[in-house]
Design a protein around this motif. Structure first.
Motif, PDB file in Angstrom:
ATOM      1  N   MET A 179       0.838  -1.192   0.000  1.00  0.00           N
ATOM      2  CA  MET A 179       0.000   0.000   0.000  1.00  0.00           C
ATOM      3  C   MET A 179       0.870   1.238   0.000  1.00  0.00           C
ATOM      4  N   GLY A 180       0.544   2.120  -0.877  1.00  0.00           N
ATOM      5  CA  GLY A 180       1.388   3.306  -0.988  1.00  0.00           C
ATOM      6  C   GLY A 180       0.719   4.525  -0.439  1.00  0.00           C
ATOM      7  N   ARG A 181       1.272   5.637  -0.772  1.00  0.00           N
ATOM      8  CA  ARG A 181       0.666   6.899  -0.345  1.00  0.00           C
ATOM      9  C   ARG A 181      -0.599   7.148  -1.155  1.00  0.00           C
ATOM     10  N   TYR A 182      -1.526   7.834  -0.553  1.00  0.00           N
ATOM     11  CA  TYR A 182      -2.724   8.175  -1.278  1.00  0.00           C
ATOM     12  C   TYR A 182      -2.366   9.167  -2.364  1.00  0.00           C
ATOM     13  N   PRO A 183      -2.911   8.998  -3.553  1.00  0.00           N
ATOM     14  CA  PRO A 183      -2.490   9.859  -4.664  1.00  0.00           C
ATOM     15  C   PRO A 183      -2.901  11.315  -4.473  1.00  0.00           C
ATOM     16  N   ALA A 184      -2.210  12.148  -5.182  1.00  0.00           N
ATOM     17  CA  ALA A 184      -2.403  13.592  -5.066  1.00  0.00           C
ATOM     18  C   ALA A 184      -3.830  14.002  -5.394  1.00  0.00           C
ATOM     19  N   GLY A 185      -4.310  14.953  -4.625  1.00  0.00           N
ATOM     20  CA  GLY A 185      -5.561  15.621  -4.963  1.00  0.00           C
ATOM     21  C   GLY A 185      -6.758  14.711  -5.127  1.00  0.00           C
ATOM     22  N   SER A 186      -6.809  13.652  -4.392  1.00  0.00           N
ATOM     23  CA  SER A 186      -7.898  12.709  -4.567  1.00  0.00           C
ATOM     24  C   SER A 186      -9.212  13.255  -4.041  1.00  0.00           C
ATOM     25  N   PRO A 187     -10.311  12.781  -4.602  1.00  0.00           N
ATOM     26  CA  PRO A 187     -11.599  13.294  -4.171  1.00  0.00           C
ATOM     27  C   PRO A 187     -11.874  12.885  -2.731  1.00  0.00           C
ATOM     28  N   GLY A 188     -12.790  13.561  -2.093  1.00  0.00           N
ATOM     29  CA  GLY A 188     -13.192  13.139  -0.753  1.00  0.00           C
ATOM     30  C   GLY A 188     -12.865  14.187   0.270  1.00  0.00           C
ATOM     31  N   TRP A 189     -11.701  14.790   0.191  1.00  0.00           N
ATOM     32  CA  TRP A 189     -11.417  15.811   1.194  1.00  0.00           C
ATOM     33  C   TRP A 189     -10.663  16.994   0.587  1.00  0.00           C
ATOM     34  N   ARG A 190     -10.683  17.060  -0.729  1.00  0.00           N
ATOM     35  CA  ARG A 190     -10.118  18.209  -1.412  1.00  0.00           C
ATOM     36  C   ARG A 190     -10.807  19.494  -0.926  1.00  0.00           C
ATOM     37  N   ASP A 191     -12.082  19.355  -0.528  1.00  0.00           N
ATOM     38  CA  ASP A 191     -12.815  20.542  -0.082  1.00  0.00           C
ATOM     39  C   ASP A 191     -12.261  21.113   1.227  1.00  0.00           C
ATOM     40  N   LYS A 192     -11.392  20.362   1.893  1.00  0.00           N
ATOM     41  CA  LYS A 192     -10.787  20.924   3.108  1.00  0.00           C
ATOM     42  C   LYS A 192      -9.737  21.992   2.783  1.00  0.00           C
ATOM     43  N   VAL A 193      -9.189  21.973   1.583  1.00  0.00           N
ATOM     44  CA  VAL A 193      -8.191  23.010   1.250  1.00  0.00           C
ATOM     45  C   VAL A 193      -8.794  24.172   0.470  1.00  0.00           C
ATOM     46  N   THR A 194     -10.037  24.041   0.069  1.00  0.00           N
ATOM     47  CA  THR A 194     -10.653  25.119  -0.716  1.00  0.00           C
ATOM     48  C   THR A 194     -11.650  25.932   0.096  1.00  0.00           C
ATOM     49  N   GLY A 195     -11.887  25.517   1.329  1.00  0.00           N
ATOM     50  CA  GLY A 195     -12.860  26.234   2.148  1.00  0.00           C
ATOM     51  C   GLY A 195     -14.284  25.750   1.930  1.00  0.00           C
ATOM     52  N   GLN A 196     -14.445  24.705   1.129  1.00  0.00           N
ATOM     53  CA  GLN A 196     -15.809  24.247   0.840  1.00  0.00           C
ATOM     54  C   GLN A 196     -16.324  23.197   1.820  1.00  0.00           C
ATOM     55  N   ALA A 197     -15.445  22.641   2.640  1.00  0.00           N
ATOM     56  CA  ALA A 197     -15.893  21.624   3.594  1.00  0.00           C
ATOM     57  C   ALA A 197     -16.853  22.263   4.589  1.00  0.00           C
ATOM     58  N   ASN A 198     -17.922  21.562   4.906  1.00  0.00           N
ATOM     59  CA  ASN A 198     -18.934  22.113   5.804  1.00  0.00           C
ATOM     60  C   ASN A 198     -18.767  21.592   7.219  1.00  0.00           C
ATOM     61  N   TYR A 199     -18.311  22.462   8.085  1.00  0.00           N
ATOM     62  CA  TYR A 199     -18.149  22.111   9.504  1.00  0.00           C
ATOM     63  C   TYR A 199     -19.441  22.458  10.238  1.00  0.00           C
ATOM     64  N   GLY A 200     -19.431  22.225  11.552  1.00  0.00           N
ATOM     65  CA  GLY A 200     -20.650  22.377  12.336  1.00  0.00           C
ATOM     66  C   GLY A 200     -21.319  23.733  12.182  1.00  0.00           C
ATOM     67  N   ALA A 201     -20.532  24.780  12.160  1.00  0.00           N
ATOM     68  CA  ALA A 201     -21.112  26.125  12.148  1.00  0.00           C
ATOM     69  C   ALA A 201     -21.406  26.622  10.736  1.00  0.00           C
ATOM     70  N   ASP A 202     -21.089  25.805   9.712  1.00  0.00           N
ATOM     71  CA  ASP A 202     -21.204  26.295   8.334  1.00  0.00           C
ATOM     72  C   ASP A 202     -22.556  26.008   7.716  1.00  0.00           C
ATOM     73  N   PHE A 203     -23.389  25.292   8.445  1.00  0.00           N
ATOM     74  CA  PHE A 203     -24.638  24.807   7.865  1.00  0.00           C
ATOM     75  C   PHE A 203     -25.787  25.753   8.181  1.00  0.00           C
ATOM     76  N   SER A 204     -26.669  25.976   7.213  1.00  0.00           N
ATOM     77  CA  SER A 204     -27.834  26.849   7.421  1.00  0.00           C
ATOM     78  C   SER A 204     -29.062  26.236   6.776  1.00  0.00           C
ATOM     79  N   LEU A 205     -30.221  26.590   7.301  1.00  0.00           N
ATOM     80  CA  LEU A 205     -31.499  26.152   6.724  1.00  0.00           C
ATOM     81  C   LEU A 205     -32.410  27.361   6.575  1.00  0.00           C
ATOM     82  N   PRO A 206     -33.319  27.306   5.628  1.00  0.00           N
ATOM     83  CA  PRO A 206     -34.291  28.404   5.513  1.00  0.00           C
ATOM     84  C   PRO A 206     -35.097  28.527   6.803  1.00  0.00           C
ATOM     85  N   GLY A 207     -35.331  29.742   7.235  1.00  0.00           N
ATOM     86  CA  GLY A 207     -36.146  29.959   8.438  1.00  0.00           C
ATOM     87  C   GLY A 207     -35.404  29.704   9.738  1.00  0.00           C
TER      88      GLY A 207
END
Ligand code: FES
Ligand code: FES
Lengths: 158, 744
Positions: free
Chosen positions: B1-29
């Motif tokens: 088993m080797g290193r996980y390949p570069a830029g793989s899907p699944g957590w790329r959103d952690k480096v772009t600011g798109q990952a949704n943490y607890g306080a990032d979620f909103s609902l209408p109303g």
């Protein structure tokens, strides 16, 4: 109390918003503009999770009043990647496992990018002191410092 | 088993600011919830009047303990250790008494944070302030103010007739310590104290709860286990499990501190009352005052040895602060204290003690770092007195396969000796030191756990796959899941997408904790992927019109079994997937397991420091973490666990502590004064992976996340002692404390 009408540029695009006097830039980015990539870890300028650039200057968005950025250019983590193309820092952070939970990562990437724009070849100590305002509780910083150095190398040879 | 390949899907959103943490979620109303907290360390609640707050324009709901069921006090299995739902409920919102400054008393939901905060000021609480107690030694005294009138010390005979702040006494015994000390040629006895420290996750607790008109409850929250949140909220609010669905947000750090609920039950109650989705986020001050930390402790260690360094007898007595409600990790403290060593006669006694501080929560290897600080510091002194190399002393007494542990079992295959040998061979161990510099070494142990886990692997039409589990990814476990699934399926990692399901979309998974995910949930992933491979072989057999056992699966391709002579070609996973509709329908595997056989983990740390004799400031110059990781699935993330644990341990040793005033109010509830290590405080941390595979896991995995926080407290303290000639047995070794010791 009436709201302030603010005109600004965020990540290169013109943006207008209304805000209360007491609202911070971080509040407006996150709650009004939906730019939740900047994180709130403390709200007091101690963790750097909310790092953004205002007129090219690295600041904690939680310490800036939203009304202060009128006619200013603001850059956030959302503007670091060019479309689908990641910035070298983002790519290297992924490749080198320089993040775990990732909550500090947006702030650290914004801060590190500002460093590399000033100094394309920082040594370990410069990186550590530059990032001393960005708390990371997961990594022990080792991989973060190495990733910044490696991204600097990538950017210099680009 | 080797290193996980570069830029793989699944957590790329952690480096772009798109990952949704607890306080990032909103609902209408959605509206905003805020908590009214006690200004007193200890007080009886005489009355709460919320009338005015409820009348304020924009306020949609106000809740107090009266809105929650009054649960009986009973200990049941759950969370990372047994839990008492009454305590969790009374901690989430105070009933009758407030037990620490910051204890929640009421909660408000309003159309804006501003209105909610205004409403908090309109709630009138009448308190009868009571004497309080902060320090664990004071809390144990007969005349101490009592937190709970009905708390009687468990584990003592005869059963006490008077209530006490000591919730429980626990003892572990092996051999005959008195006889062991009698035959010892050298006996060393020391006392130690450690301070409570916060887990320090950068993401404050946050959630959104929405209760529909029919009572169906949905919660989005950042926690170490969506199933834990469901279980705890169901119990606290008396709702059926099936009426709550919990969706996991990305988690911004937990370290054990997010293995319980604080805001979720309040948000549900507020949403139920208001009919609106309610978002709640803690401020950093609230995080410090009302969540975590782990216990501080008072410890006494006695070691008996022969002149050649053989340990003959050992005793450790420890008292851990539980905070406001019972449940400190005194028992794991007792169990782990001597687990690194083969000592024929040993005893540990632990006390679980309540005081007027926030209720402690799990923190990485709960209970072990404090015990290891005491034992490994004492061992260092023993090595000095015997004139022995500290690695040699540990090697001489190291636990091995078959060693009887004080807490009962015999050690299975373990790699402790290997970590010590790697330490001795490491360049760090032989680097020359200058004046005012010193080198510390210490080891540590953690059990690691397995437990209940589920996984599903779905094959898509185009030959890609999803692997779905129910464990929040706190430090890169998505990568491990994808790598293990890809390995079994024989396809490229980049084709496997790791996902974390909500409580309604994946089978039950015990929470992310106990260093269990890559081990236990990983095993479920391997079994689910094996299930898929069986199905793929069956499909190939169907296409080829042969028996299943005539098909073998290798490197992502179905081959005819050897000895079969015919014209069949090979069938790739992608080809089988494309024709799935014609051969029996979707291909999807699953596994739900209760996994045993977690391999114990051991680590040895080397630390070099320089002490400034003028200021008492300690600079960490060099740090090396050596650990038996079983088998590293994603080496980068494994190293990250080791480095991060070490950094937290260094903070614990040198700086972190809670400072209270004489009213029992916390004085340093922010990152400026609660000083966690920053980048400029630390050197590079070398991580050395020792791999002694765990035979109970298909790939040899051992848990790795907790062991690395066990040795650093003593590694740092031992380095300081050797650098300065002064031994500080009370943490943290902050500049004023060390300077005072140097001046003596
Ligand atoms: S949130 Fe701005 S510095 Fe922490
Ligand atoms: S990766 Fe979790 S805080 Fe930095």
């Amino acid at each position: 109390m009436s709201k302030h009408h603010i005109s600004t540029t965020i990540n290169g695009e013109p943006v207008e918003f209304l805000c209360d006097t007491a609202q911070t830039l971080l509040d407006v980015l996150r709650d009004e503009l939906g730019l939740t990539g900047s994180k709130e870890g403390c709200g007091s300028g101690d963790c750097g999770a909310c790092s953004v650039l205002v007129e090219g200057r690295l600041v904690c968005a939680c310490l800036v009043l939203a009304a202060e950025v009128d006619r200013c250019a603001v850059e956030t983590i959302e503007g670091v990647a060019q479309g689908n193309a990641l910035h070298p820092l983002q790519q290297v952070f992924l490749n080198e496992a320089a993040l775990q939970c990732g909550i500090c990562t947006p702030g650290i990437i914004v801060a590190a990018k500002a460093l590399l724009e000033k100094n394309p070849d920082p040594d370990e100590e410069e990186i550590r002191f530059w990032l001393a305002g960005n708390l990371c509780r997961c990594t022990g910083y080792d991989k973060i410092v190495r990733a910044v150095q490696q991204a600097a190398l990538v950017m210099r040879s680009a | 088993m080797g290193r996980y390949p570069a830029g793989s899907p699944g957590w790329r959103d952690k480096v772009t600011g798109q990952a949704n943490y607890g306080a990032d979620f909103s609902l209408p109303g959605m509206i905003t919830g805020r908590v009214l907290r006690s200004p007193h360390a200890h007080a009886r609640i005489v009355s709460i009047d919320t009338t005015e707050a409820g009348k304020l324009a924009g306020v949609r709901a106000v809740v107090t303990a009266a809105d929650f069921p009054d649960l009986p006090s009973e200990v049941v299995a759950g969370g990372e250790s047994p839990v008492n739902y009454r305590y969790i409920s009374c901690n989430a919102i105070a009933r009758d008494k407030v037990l620490y400054e910051g204890h929640a008393v009421a909660a408000v939901a309003a159309i804006s944070a501003g209105v909610a905060e205004q409403a908090l000021k309109l709630i009138r609480v009448e308190y009868e302030v009571l004497p309080h107690v902060i320090d664990v030694r004071d809390a144990m005294r007969d005349d101490a103010p009592l937190l709970h009138d009905n708390l009687y010390t468990e584990g003592v005979d005869p059963k006490p007739t008077k209530p006490s702040n000591i919730a429980k006494r626990t003892e572990f015994l092996l051999g005959d310590p008195a006889a062991g000390f009698a035959e010892s040629e050298i006996i060393l006895e020391r006392s130690y104290t450690t301070q409570p420290v916060h887990q320090g996750y950068i993401e404050p607790h946050a959630c959104v709860a929405s209760v529909a008109a029919d009572g169906m409850t949905t919660v989005w929250s950042s926690s170490q286990g969506q199933f834990m949140v469901r279980e705890f909220c169901a119990k606290l609010l008396k709702i059926a499990d099936s009426d709550i669905r919990v969706l996991p947000a990305e988690i911004g750090g937990g370290f054990g501190g997010k293995t319980t609920v604080y805001l979720e039950p309040l948000a549900i109650a507020l949403s139920r009352k208001s009919g609106r989705p309610v978002k709640m986020v803690m401020s950093r001050e609230e995080v410090f005052k009302a969540s975590g930390p782990t216990s501080g402790g008072v410890l006494q260690v006695k070691l008996g040895a022969r002149r050649d360094g053989t340990l003959v007898a050992a005793e450790c007595e420890l008292a851990y602060q539980a905070g406001a409600f019972p449940g400190s990790p005194a028992i794991p403290g007792c169990m782990t204290a001597f687990a690194c060593y083969d000592i024929p006669n040993a005893r540990t006694v632990g006390y679980d003690v309540v005081s007027n501080r926030p209720k402690c929560a799990a923190y990485r290897a709960p209970g072990a770092p404090m015990a290891a600080f005491a034992v490994e510091s004492a061992l260092d002194e023993l090595a000095l007195e015997l004139g022995m190399d500290p690695v040699e002393l540990r090697l001489k007494n190291a636990a091995k396969e078959g060693t009887r542990a004080l807490y009962g079992p015999k050690m299975p295959v373990i790699g402790f000796v290997e970590t010590l040998e790697a330490a001795r061979a490491h360049a760090h161990y032989n680097t020359p030191l200058k004046a005012n510099q010193g080198r510390g070494i210490a080891s540590g142990f953690w059990f690691n756990i397995g437990g209940q886990s589920s996984a599903a692997v779905h094959i898509n039409e185009d030959g890609t796959a999803e692997v779905v589990t129910g464990n929040p990814d706190i430090g890169g476990s998505r990568a491990s899941m994808a790598i293990m699934a890809a390995e079994v399926l024989g396809i490229d990692y980049a084709k496997v997408k790791p996902l974390i399901g909500d409580t309604a979309s994946v089978g039950y998974c015990f929470l992310t904790g106990g260093s269990r995910v890559t081990f236990a949930t990983g095993k479920a992933v391997v079994e689910a992927a094996n299930d898929v491979v069986q199905q793929l072989r069956a499909r190939a057999a169907k296409i080829w019109k042969c028996e299943v056992d005539e098909v073998i699966w290798k490197d992502g391709v179905a081959h005819p079994a050897q000895g079969q002579t015919d014209t069949r070609t090979q069938l790739s996973l992608a080809e089988i997937a494309a024709s799935a509709a014609r051969t029996g329908g979707p291909i999807s595997g699953k596994a739900s397991l209760n996994v045993g056989g977690a391999g114990p983990g051991f680590g040895t740390h080397l630390c070099d420091v320089e002490v400034d004799p003028e200021t008492g400031r300690v600079t960490v110059l060099r740090y090396t973490v050596i650990q038996d990781v079983g088998r590293a699935i994603h080496p980068g993330y494994v190293e990250g666990q080791m480095q991060g644990g070490a950094a937290q341990g260094i903070g614990w040793a040198l700086n972190e502590e809670y400072v209270y005033d004489d009213q029992g109010r916390l004085q340093n509830s922010g990152f400026l004064d609660y000083r966690m290590p920053v980048a400029s405080d630390l050197p590079m941390i070398d991580a050395v992976l020792v791999e002694v595979p765990n035979p109970a896991h298909p790939f040899g995995v051992r848990g790795v996340g907790e062991v690395p926080i066990v040795p650093p407290l003593a590694a740092v303290a031992n380095a300081v002692a050797r650098a300065s000639g002064v031994r500080v047995n009370d943490l943290p070794i902050s500049p004023p404390r060390l300077l005072a010791a140097l001046m003596k």
